[in-house]
Design a protein around this motif. Structure first.
Motif, short mmCIF file in Angstrom:
data_model
loop_
_atom_site.label_atom_id
_atom_site.label_comp_id
_atom_site.label_asym_id
_atom_site.label_seq_id
_atom_site.Cartn_x
_atom_site.Cartn_y
_atom_site.Cartn_z
N SER A 2 -23.77 58.63 -34.61
CA SER A 2 -24.63 58.23 -33.17
C SER A 2 -25.68 59.59 -33.10
O SER A 2 -25.49 60.60 -33.67
CB SER A 2 -23.76 58.47 -32.04
N SER A 7 -20.44 61.28 -28.07
CA SER A 7 -20.32 59.64 -27.98
C SER A 7 -18.79 59.48 -27.40
O SER A 7 -18.03 60.21 -28.02
CB SER A 7 -20.67 59.09 -29.27
N ASP A 24 -25.04 46.98 -20.68
CA ASP A 24 -26.36 47.66 -21.36
C ASP A 24 -27.11 48.71 -20.48
O ASP A 24 -27.75 49.58 -20.58
CB ASP A 24 -27.38 46.52 -21.87
N VAL A 27 -25.18 51.71 -20.81
CA VAL A 27 -25.25 52.32 -21.88
C VAL A 27 -26.71 53.17 -21.96
O VAL A 27 -26.85 53.98 -22.26
CB VAL A 27 -25.40 51.26 -23.13
N GLN A 28 -27.94 52.46 -21.33
CA GLN A 28 -29.05 52.80 -21.14
C GLN A 28 -29.31 54.25 -20.44
O GLN A 28 -29.85 55.24 -20.61
CB GLN A 28 -30.14 51.95 -20.74
N ASP A 31 -27.56 56.89 -22.04
CA ASP A 31 -28.36 57.52 -23.33
C ASP A 31 -29.48 58.36 -22.77
O ASP A 31 -29.63 59.32 -23.47
CB ASP A 31 -29.15 56.08 -23.90
N GLY A 36 -23.53 59.08 -25.99
CA GLY A 36 -23.46 57.87 -26.57
C GLY A 36 -22.30 57.04 -25.91
O GLY A 36 -21.40 57.64 -25.72
N TRP A 37 -22.56 55.72 -26.23
CA TRP A 37 -21.45 54.82 -26.06
C TRP A 37 -21.11 53.74 -27.15
O TRP A 37 -21.86 53.23 -27.78
CB TRP A 37 -21.90 53.70 -24.77
N ASN A 38 -20.14 54.16 -27.77
CA ASN A 38 -19.68 53.46 -28.91
C ASN A 38 -18.88 52.29 -28.44
O ASN A 38 -17.61 52.60 -27.86
CB ASN A 38 -18.61 54.42 -29.92
N ASP A 39 -19.39 51.11 -28.81
CA ASP A 39 -18.67 50.00 -28.07
C ASP A 39 -17.44 49.31 -28.63
O ASP A 39 -17.40 49.08 -30.04
CB ASP A 39 -19.69 48.88 -28.01
#
Ligand code: GAL
Length: 397
Positions: A2, A7, A24, A27-28, A31, A36-39
């Protein structure tokens, strides 16, 4: 790798179009603030599969950093020492003054804050298709008589009156709204909160079972165990007139371009106006050997900020966990939910089907019994009620 300095792995079950749109937003926003967002999303409505995967990972000593753990499951896991307390974040963010009391209650356990709340869903929601309502001049479905009247007109027009799924968690979701409708908030509180077997033996529970069977008949022949998104699709296309489901359906319809008040509308399930049957979505920060406390706390802080709350919940169909937002920013369905929560005269009660009131195994056993009842026309409501009473007795032991 990332691009972020930090993250976090996040396990959840938001994989439909509306749910994805809501995620989302998070996540934005994260960010923008360097996180970070590890899905790690596991599909399956109501989190049936996600919770199993999550349990497996925790038992294997490999928990994700963050997970959607809600209600009783959250407090049970907090008791086991699996979640990171967030008291400092809550204090710095002044959660106490800003959040709905019911939200604070859901994230508090043993005097500590055990999760970051994301949004409040209203379960007692009846969605209906506006174009059909306008075309056939149907009554706003405020009472069961209105529903019956609309249903016969829709049937004559060749439209399925009510979208339906036999999937156990969906049957349980509809049923608890009927318990509230037939029993009122006081009996419901005894059914869900205290889980008193004598309350489950009450005649009003029998009436709710009879109502459940009636509703399934409105759906036509053997609807099967379709996903909740398929029921939402039927409503969206005007193939079905109504749908009783949590208000995440609103998020889904929006993701497909529909608008509340124009293409679809919501009413509280009949006999549940001024009542809010809630499910609060929460993110728990899981403890592990990997020390991530600072990043986990940062995530909890960001997702509860007013602007993030608004963006996420507008997309999700739920409402912000905060009282200090402007309700005019919400759509018709969401605004009614938020105002009901905010109104001092409202009755606010927890969802059984979505883990707010019962532990994982009790809610699964209840859903299973209800599933058997609706799929077996030979089974009488009396017999089904005996099963429910037996389950609750067993859980009390
Ligand atoms: C609920 C959850 C909601 C929604 C729904 C359908 O349990 O609280 O956020 O996603 O399941 O999957």
């Amino acid at each position: 790798m990332s691009a972020h300095a930090q993250s976090l792995d996040v396990l959840h079950w938001w994989t439909s179009a509306g749910e994805r749109r809501a995620v989302d937003q998070l996540v934005q926003q994260l960010d923008k603030r360097g996180l970070g967002w590890n899905d790690a999303a596991i599909p399956g409505g109501g989190g049936m599969a996600a919770v199993k995967v999550l349990k497996g990972r925790v038992l294997a000593g490999d928990p994700p950093d963050v997970a959607q753990v809600i209600g009783r499951t959250l407090t049970d896991w907090a008791d086991l020492g699996l979640v990171l307390p967030l008291d400092d974040v809550a204090q710095r963010g002044r959660w106490k003054g800003a959040m709905f009391p019911v939200v604070l209650q859901v994230v508090s356990h043993g005097g500590r804050i055990v999760a970051a709340p994301l949004g409040v869903h209203r379960i007692n929601t009846l969605f209906y298709n506006q174009a059909l309502w306008a075309r056939w001049k149907l009554p706003v479905p405020r009472s069961w008589d209105d529903v019956a009247q609309a249903a016969s007109a829709l049937r004559r027009a060749g439209v399925t009156p009510l979208a339906w799924s036999d999937e156990p968690w969906q049957v349980a979701t509809v049923f608890e709204t009927l318990l509230l409708a037939e029993g009122g908030a006081s009996l419901y509180a005894e059914l869900a909160g205290a889980q008193r077997p004598s309350a489950w033996a009450d005649a009003r529970v029998l009436r709710a079972l009879t109502r459940l069977r009636w509703l399934r008949q409105l759906a036509g022949e053997s609807p099967g165990e379709q996903r909740w998104t398929s029921s939402a699709r039927q409503l969206f296309r005007g193939e079905a007139g109504m749908l009783i489901m949590g208000d995440w359906v609103g998020g889904e319809l929006m993701a497909w371009g529909a608008q509340a008040g124009r293409d679809y509308a919501c009413a509280p399930v009949p006999e549940t106006a001024q009542m809010h049957l809630y499910s609060v979505d929460t993110l728990a920060m899981l403890q592990s050997r990997r020390k991530r406390d600072a990043a986990q706390e940062k995530l909890a802080d960001i997702v509860t900020q007013p602007s993030v709350q608004l963006a996420y919940n507008q997309a999700k169909g739920s409402v912000p966990v905060r009282t200090d937002i402007d309700p005019s920013q919400l759509d018709d369905c969401e605004r009614d939910s938020w105002q009901t929560l905010a109104h001092p005269g409202s009755r606010v009660v927890p969802s059984i089907a979505h883990r707010m009131a019962a532990d994982e195994s009790t809610k699964d056993a209840l859903a299973d019994a209800l599933h058997r009842f609706v799929t077996d026309p030979q089974q009488t409501p009396e017999r089904a009620q005996e099963r429910l009473v037996a389950i609750v007795k067993g859980a009390a032991r």
